[in-house]
Design a protein around this motif. Structure first.
Motif, PDB file in Angstrom:
ATOM      1  N   ALA A  98       0.834  -1.215   0.000  1.00 56.86           N
ATOM      2  CA  ALA A  98       0.000   0.000   0.000  1.00 56.86           C
ATOM      3  C   ALA A  98       0.858   1.251   0.000  1.00 56.86           C
ATOM      4  O   ALA A  98       0.554   2.235  -0.683  1.00 56.86           O
ATOM      5  N   ALA A  99       1.971   1.218   0.754  1.00 56.34           N
ATOM      6  CA  ALA A  99       2.854   2.382   0.802  1.00 56.34           C
ATOM      7  C   ALA A  99       3.527   2.612  -0.545  1.00 56.34           C
ATOM      8  O   ALA A  99       3.716   3.767  -0.970  1.00 56.34           O
ATOM      9  N   LEU A 100       3.896   1.525  -1.229  1.00 54.75           N
ATOM     10  CA  LEU A 100       4.480   1.686  -2.558  1.00 54.75           C
ATOM     11  C   LEU A 100       3.440   2.181  -3.556  1.00 54.75           C
ATOM     12  O   LEU A 100       3.730   3.063  -4.379  1.00 54.75           O
ATOM     13  N   ALA A 101       2.248   1.636  -3.491  1.00 50.88           N
ATOM     14  CA  ALA A 101       1.190   2.083  -4.403  1.00 50.88           C
ATOM     15  C   ALA A 101       0.869   3.556  -4.198  1.00 50.88           C
ATOM     16  O   ALA A 101       0.537   4.278  -5.151  1.00 50.88           O
ATOM     17  N   ALA A 102       0.978   4.034  -2.949  1.00 57.84           N
ATOM     18  CA  ALA A 102       0.672   5.429  -2.640  1.00 57.84           C
ATOM     19  C   ALA A 102       1.665   6.408  -3.254  1.00 57.84           C
ATOM     20  O   ALA A 102       1.382   7.606  -3.345  1.00 57.84           O
ATOM     21  N   LEU A 103       2.821   5.920  -3.693  1.00 58.09           N
ATOM     22  CA  LEU A 103       3.780   6.804  -4.351  1.00 58.09           C
ATOM     23  C   LEU A 103       3.194   7.435  -5.605  1.00 58.09           C
ATOM     24  O   LEU A 103       3.604   8.524  -6.010  1.00 58.09           O
ATOM     25  N   ARG A 104       2.237   6.757  -6.201  1.00 65.97           N
ATOM     26  CA  ARG A 104       1.636   7.256  -7.440  1.00 65.97           C
ATOM     27  C   ARG A 104       0.941   8.599  -7.253  1.00 65.97           C
ATOM     28  O   ARG A 104       0.744   9.344  -8.218  1.00 65.97           O
ATOM     29  N   THR A 105       0.553   8.907  -6.037  1.00 64.22           N
ATOM     30  CA  THR A 105      -0.107  10.188  -5.741  1.00 64.22           C
ATOM     31  C   THR A 105       0.682  10.996  -4.714  1.00 64.22           C
ATOM     32  O   THR A 105       0.118  11.845  -4.027  1.00 64.22           O
ATOM     33  N   THR A 106       1.990  10.729  -4.612  1.00 64.03           N
ATOM     34  CA  THR A 106       2.842  11.420  -3.646  1.00 64.03           C
ATOM     35  C   THR A 106       3.959  12.143  -4.378  1.00 64.03           C
ATOM     36  O   THR A 106       4.686  11.535  -5.175  1.00 64.03           O
ATOM     37  N   SER A 107       4.105  13.420  -4.101  1.00 63.77           N
ATOM     38  CA  SER A 107       5.138  14.207  -4.762  1.00 63.77           C
ATOM     39  C   SER A 107       6.525  13.729  -4.338  1.00 63.77           C
ATOM     40  O   SER A 107       6.793  13.544  -3.145  1.00 63.77           O
ATOM     41  N   PRO A 108       7.450  13.535  -5.265  1.00 59.14           N
ATOM     42  CA  PRO A 108       8.787  13.023  -4.945  1.00 59.14           C
ATOM     43  C   PRO A 108       9.688  14.107  -4.356  1.00 59.14           C
ATOM     44  O   PRO A 108      10.625  14.596  -5.005  1.00 59.14           O
ATOM     45  N   GLU A 109       9.427  14.424  -3.095  1.00 55.51           N
ATOM     46  CA  GLU A 109      10.160  15.502  -2.422  1.00 55.51           C
ATOM     47  C   GLU A 109      10.925  15.009  -1.209  1.00 55.51           C
ATOM     48  O   GLU A 109      11.411  15.811  -0.416  1.00 55.51           O
ATOM     49  N   PHE A 110      11.039  13.699  -1.046  1.00 59.17           N
ATOM     50  CA  PHE A 110      11.768  13.113   0.070  1.00 59.17           C
ATOM     51  C   PHE A 110      12.370  11.788  -0.375  1.00 59.17           C
ATOM     52  O   PHE A 110      12.025  11.255  -1.438  1.00 59.17           O
ATOM     53  N   VAL A 111      13.259  11.235   0.441  1.00 59.74           N
ATOM     54  CA  VAL A 111      13.789   9.890   0.232  1.00 59.74           C
ATOM     55  C   VAL A 111      13.140   8.971   1.261  1.00 59.74           C
ATOM     56  O   VAL A 111      13.128   9.269   2.460  1.00 59.74           O
TER      57      VAL A 111
END
Length: 347
Positions: A98-111
């Motif tokens: 679920a956390a990986l799938a949520a990347l699809r709607t999460t801005s890539p602003e962190f590691v």
């Protein structure tokens, strides 16, 4: 409308036919793409990767993990890169899909960091690693490479298993890491992390004299670092185990005394200390009366601290059942059977 960010699993692999399908199958439902960068396989790695739905790219192996990873990241070209190895896999249904799938709607602003569970002969160890990277982040380091960035870290609820330290896997890797680490040390001899990793590699293969020399070099060079590094507790525990294996008990005790404050909250440190002292008492029974109280204190301290899975290299059980088991054995051997039984029942 939510912005849609593209995610890609990124893997470098060579002769990983035994495990590559497990990895790809475990992650495939939760990412948009999968890229396997093959660095010269002579087995079915490429065919199995394609069958599991991955894209394939090729990169000639040049004894540089960062170069291979960066070539793979360039080929993946996604907004989010999930970087895993072929001998890793997403653990179970609750492993973080679920956390990986949520990347699809999460801005890539962190590691993002993931929880890695190392399976080795006799137990498991925990660590957290930076493996979920925004698209522009790249690696540095010939071996034990690290992503270079100044972004904030975020702990993601992603659980990953790793069995690369199992005996059959270690046999295949033997010698490779030592060669690369020595080359990296030639380039940067004052780097204590590289000496620690060389010592760790030696200790895995039970080359304890070589490990001690490398760990001593890491310790000597630690003064160049402003803060105690996260990997220090693991080095100390491994070094104490090496002293025990080399029958250098007194040297181990002297070293342990210098680390009591620095490792005060590490169950792995106190567990290794108790193990060293017990071996000393077994070898020199005339010392047992003096050593047994210290052995007890070490394992009681493990139980007081408890499990600390957030500490890199922490071995499961050293803050709970493993320490309790060892303490109960000592209590029983010294005639305190009721206390030993109560300890076993409590655990």
């Amino acid at each position: 409308m939510l912005t849609r960010w593209r995610s890609c699993l990124v893997v470098i692999a060579r002769n990983e036919a035994a495990t590559i399908t497990r990895l790809l199958t475990s992650v495939r439902p939760f990412v948009d793409d999968m890229l396997v960068m093959d660095t010269g396989s002579a087995d079915d790695t490429v065919h199995l990767s394609e069958a599991a739905g991955a894209r394939i790219a090729h990169f000639p192996w040049i004894d540089d993990f960062a170069a291979a990873r960066n070539a793979a990241l360039d080929a993946a070209s996604a907004d989010w890169h999930v970087v895993l190895d072929a001998d890793e896999w997403l653990i179970g249904e609750g492993g973080g899909g679920a956390a990986l799938a949520a990347l699809r709607t999460t801005s890539p602003e962190f590691v993002g960091t993931i929880a890695l569970q190392d399976h080795f002969d006799g137990g498991t160890a925990q660590s957290r690693l930076s493996r979920v990277l925004p698209g522009h982040v790249r690696y540095a380091g010939r071996i034990h490479e690290q992503p270079v960035h100044d972004l904030p870290l975020r702990a993601l609820d992603v659980q990953v298993g790793h069995d690369g330290y199992q005996p059959e896997r270690l046999h295949v890797k033997q010698g490779r890491n030592e060669r690369l680490l020595r080359a990296a040390i030639d380039d940067d001899p004052a780097n204590p992390y590289l000496w620690y990793q060389l010592g760790k590699d030696f200790s895995v293969y039970e080359r304890f004299a070589d490990a001690e020399a490398a760990f001593a070099n890491a310790s000597d060079r630690l003064t160049s670092l402003p803060l105690t590094p996260a990997w220090w507790n693991d080095l100390v525990a491994r070094r104490l185990f090496g002293f025990k294996s080399l029958k250098r008990h007194a040297d181990g005790m002297v070293f342990a005394e210098t680390q009591l404050q620095r490792c005060a909250e590490s169950p792995d440190f106190f567990f290794a200390l108790g193990d060293l002292l017990l071996d000393w008492a077994a070898d020199e029974p005339q010392q047992a009366d003096a050593l047994i109280p210290m052995i007890e204190d070490a394992w009681r301290r493990c139980l007081e601290i408890g499990e600390r899975p957030e500490q890199p290299g922490a071995v499961e059980g050293r803050g709970s059942h493993l320490a309790a088991h060892n303490l109960a054995l000592v209590l029983g051997a010294t005639g305190r059977h009721e206390e030993a039984r109560a300890l076993r029942e409590a655990r």
